[in-house]
Scaffold this motif. Structure first.
Motif, short mmCIF file in Angstrom:
data_model
loop_
_atom_site.label_atom_id
_atom_site.label_comp_id
_atom_site.label_asym_id
_atom_site.label_seq_id
_atom_site.Cartn_x
_atom_site.Cartn_y
_atom_site.Cartn_z
N CYS A 1 39.36 120.69 52.29
CA CYS A 1 40.67 121.21 51.90
C CYS A 1 40.88 120.95 50.42
N TYR A 2 41.00 121.99 49.62
CA TYR A 2 41.05 121.83 48.17
C TYR A 2 42.24 121.01 47.68
N PRO A 3 43.47 121.19 48.19
CA PRO A 3 44.58 120.34 47.69
C PRO A 3 44.33 118.86 47.92
N ILE A 4 43.71 118.51 49.03
CA ILE A 4 43.44 117.09 49.30
C ILE A 4 42.34 116.56 48.40
N VAL A 5 41.25 117.28 48.30
CA VAL A 5 40.13 116.80 47.51
C VAL A 5 40.47 116.81 46.02
N ARG A 6 41.39 117.65 45.61
CA ARG A 6 41.81 117.65 44.21
C ARG A 6 42.56 116.37 43.87
N GLN A 7 43.47 115.94 44.76
CA GLN A 7 44.17 114.69 44.52
C GLN A 7 43.23 113.50 44.59
N LEU A 8 42.24 113.56 45.44
CA LEU A 8 41.25 112.48 45.52
C LEU A 8 40.41 112.40 44.25
N ALA A 9 40.04 113.56 43.69
CA ALA A 9 39.22 113.57 42.48
C ALA A 9 39.97 113.00 41.28
N ARG A 10 41.28 113.09 41.27
CA ARG A 10 42.07 112.55 40.16
C ARG A 10 42.06 111.03 40.12
N GLN A 11 41.66 110.39 41.21
CA GLN A 11 41.58 108.94 41.26
C GLN A 11 40.17 108.42 41.07
N LEU A 12 39.20 109.30 40.85
CA LEU A 12 37.80 108.91 40.71
C LEU A 12 37.26 109.42 39.39
N ASP A 13 36.33 108.67 38.82
CA ASP A 13 35.63 109.16 37.64
C ASP A 13 34.42 109.98 38.08
N LEU A 14 33.66 110.47 37.10
CA LEU A 14 32.53 111.33 37.44
C LEU A 14 31.48 110.59 38.25
N ASN A 15 31.23 109.33 37.93
CA ASN A 15 30.23 108.57 38.68
C ASN A 15 30.66 108.38 40.13
N SER A 16 31.91 108.00 40.34
CA SER A 16 32.39 107.79 41.71
C SER A 16 32.38 109.09 42.51
N LEU A 17 32.75 110.18 41.86
CA LEU A 17 32.71 111.47 42.55
C LEU A 17 31.28 111.85 42.90
N HIS A 18 30.34 111.55 42.02
CA HIS A 18 28.93 111.84 42.30
C HIS A 18 28.42 110.98 43.46
N HIS A 19 28.81 109.71 43.49
CA HIS A 19 28.39 108.84 44.60
C HIS A 19 28.98 109.31 45.92
N LEU A 20 30.20 109.82 45.89
CA LEU A 20 30.81 110.34 47.11
C LEU A 20 30.05 111.55 47.63
N SER A 21 29.60 112.40 46.72
CA SER A 21 28.85 113.59 47.16
C SER A 21 27.47 113.24 47.70
N ARG A 22 26.94 112.09 47.33
CA ARG A 22 25.62 111.66 47.81
C ARG A 22 25.72 110.83 49.09
N THR A 23 26.91 110.72 49.65
CA THR A 23 27.04 109.93 50.88
C THR A 23 26.27 110.57 52.03
N CYS A 24 26.44 111.86 52.21
CA CYS A 24 25.71 112.59 53.25
C CYS A 24 25.70 114.07 52.88
N ARG A 25 24.91 114.84 53.59
CA ARG A 25 24.81 116.25 53.29
C ARG A 25 26.10 117.01 53.60
N GLN A 26 26.83 116.53 54.60
CA GLN A 26 28.08 117.21 54.96
C GLN A 26 29.11 117.05 53.86
N PHE A 27 29.23 115.85 53.30
CA PHE A 27 30.16 115.64 52.20
C PHE A 27 29.75 116.44 50.97
#
Length: 366
Positions: A38-64
């Motif tokens: 859901c873009y509105p939710i993930v947009r608010q989540l991205a505002r609390q993370l830097d690029l490294n944290s966002l990259h680590h979140l995307s590497r959690t699993c293939r679904q993410f």
């Protein structure tokens, strides 16, 4: 064993299928993965993370990764930014008035980074790796420890990690009887309490302080060491005649200062210029000085050379005096050995957080 596969042969079944399905449900399809889609939710989540944290979140699993990859270009522009960063979400115009796009760091000018951005451990201002103070050398880490008074040492750790307001804001002090009440210490806390707590000090591993918070740390540590030198040597130089050093208000203050759980108010005099004080005015006709406030808190004193000075009295909140152990009276150089070794609970003057002792760590493990 080597398997040879003819890619031109469409009927060759020896090559394993890439879309093999064993019939098991995908464990990564859950409520959180649905929220990442859901873009509105993930947009608010991205505002609390830097690029490294966002990259680590995307590497959690293939679904993410699949859910985040769809909005990659938009999320990269929405990540957490330094307070000194002057670009907007599209990188075309200043984000807010009065900000600077270039930062002076270590004698050079550089743009604010986007890959390592976090809150200052002391004031919670968002700063990047180009705007933080230079990490101090390892030997200076020992100078950050401050001794706590008996009340702060024996109090439950929740009293020292709870977010507290400034004593000047009018917030009432916590009752001292509650610190000795076992029922108050064992009372259930709200489930949102950890979100507002100041976690224990981690300066041993990471020092992330902004420039305003970190520029006077060395001077403050030097003054604290001098205070201990005065306290342990003053009575010795006078032959031990009972000067009162270390008693009443003449000792080393609790490391928490005004936020001490046993803090009290004392009267303090401040010298100021009578001509520049707004509470003190002169008559435009006769030029005579006139008082606009009470005479008890403002007194006029004639100094050397006929210079008229004004002394103001105000109530200042100070912490309770800390304890000096007998073995520390015989030493002339080293203090706070119990705090430096981690035996007793102490206070970090850099990040203004509690440093856990042996009992605190044992209680956390148990």
């Amino acid at each position: 064993m080597v398997v040879l596969v003819d890619l031109d042969d469409a009927d060759d079944d020896s090559f394993p299928s890439a879309h093999y399905d064993d019939g098991r449900p995908n464990p990564n399809v859950n409520g959180f993965s649905a929220a990442l889609g859901c873009y509105p939710i993930v947009r608010q989540l991205a505002r609390q993370l830097d690029l490294n944290s966002l990259h680590h979140l995307s590497r959690t699993c293939r679904q993410f990764r699949a859910n985040l990859l769809e909005y990659r270009d938009q999320l990269v522009r929405q990540t957490l930014r330094c307070d000194a960063d002057g670009e907007d979400d599209h990188g075309t115009a200043p984000r807010r008035a009065g900000t600077r796009m270039l930062t002076l760091t270590s004698g050079r000018v550089a743009r604010c980074a986007r890959d390592m951005v976090a809150e200052c451990q002391r004031c919670a201002a968002v700063v990047c790796r180009n705007c933080i103070v230079k990490p101090p050398p390892t030997p200076t880490l020992r100078a950050r420890h401050r001794r706590l008074c008996r009340t702060c040492t024996r109090a439950p750790i929740a009293f020292l990690t709870a977010a507290s307001e400034s004593p000047l804001s009018g917030t009432p002090d916590p009752p001292r009887t509650a610190l000795l009440d076992d029922d108050a210490a064992d009372a259930p806390r709200a489930f949102t309490a950890p979100a507002f707590e100041r976690t224990p000090c981690i300066c041993d591993h990471t020092v992330w302080l902004c420039q305003p918070c970190g520029q006077h740390l060395k001077n403050a540590d030097t003054m604290y060491v001098r205070a201990w030198t005065w306290r342990t040597r003053y009575s010795h130089y006078l032959g031990g005649v009972g000067t009162g050093a270390g008693e009443g208000n003449e000792g080393v203050e609790c490391g928490r200062g005004a936020q001490c759980l046993a803090a009290h108010f004392v009267e303090h005099q401040v010298d100021c210029n009578a001509s520049s004080d707004p509470a003190y005015s002169a008559s435009p006709e006769t030029g005579e000085r006139q008082w606009t406030g009470t005479s008890y808190y403002a007194q006029e004193v004639e100094g050397i050379g006929g210079v008229v000075k004004r002394k103001l009295k105000k109530q200042v909140r100070v912490g309770e005096c800390v304890k000096v152990y007998d073995d520390e009276r015989d030493k002339s150089i080293r203090w706070l050995e119990r705090e430096l070794s981690g035996c007793l609970r102490s206070w970090c003057s850099w990040c203004e957080r509690v440093v856990l002792g042996d009992e605190d760590r044992a209680e956390a493990r148990g």
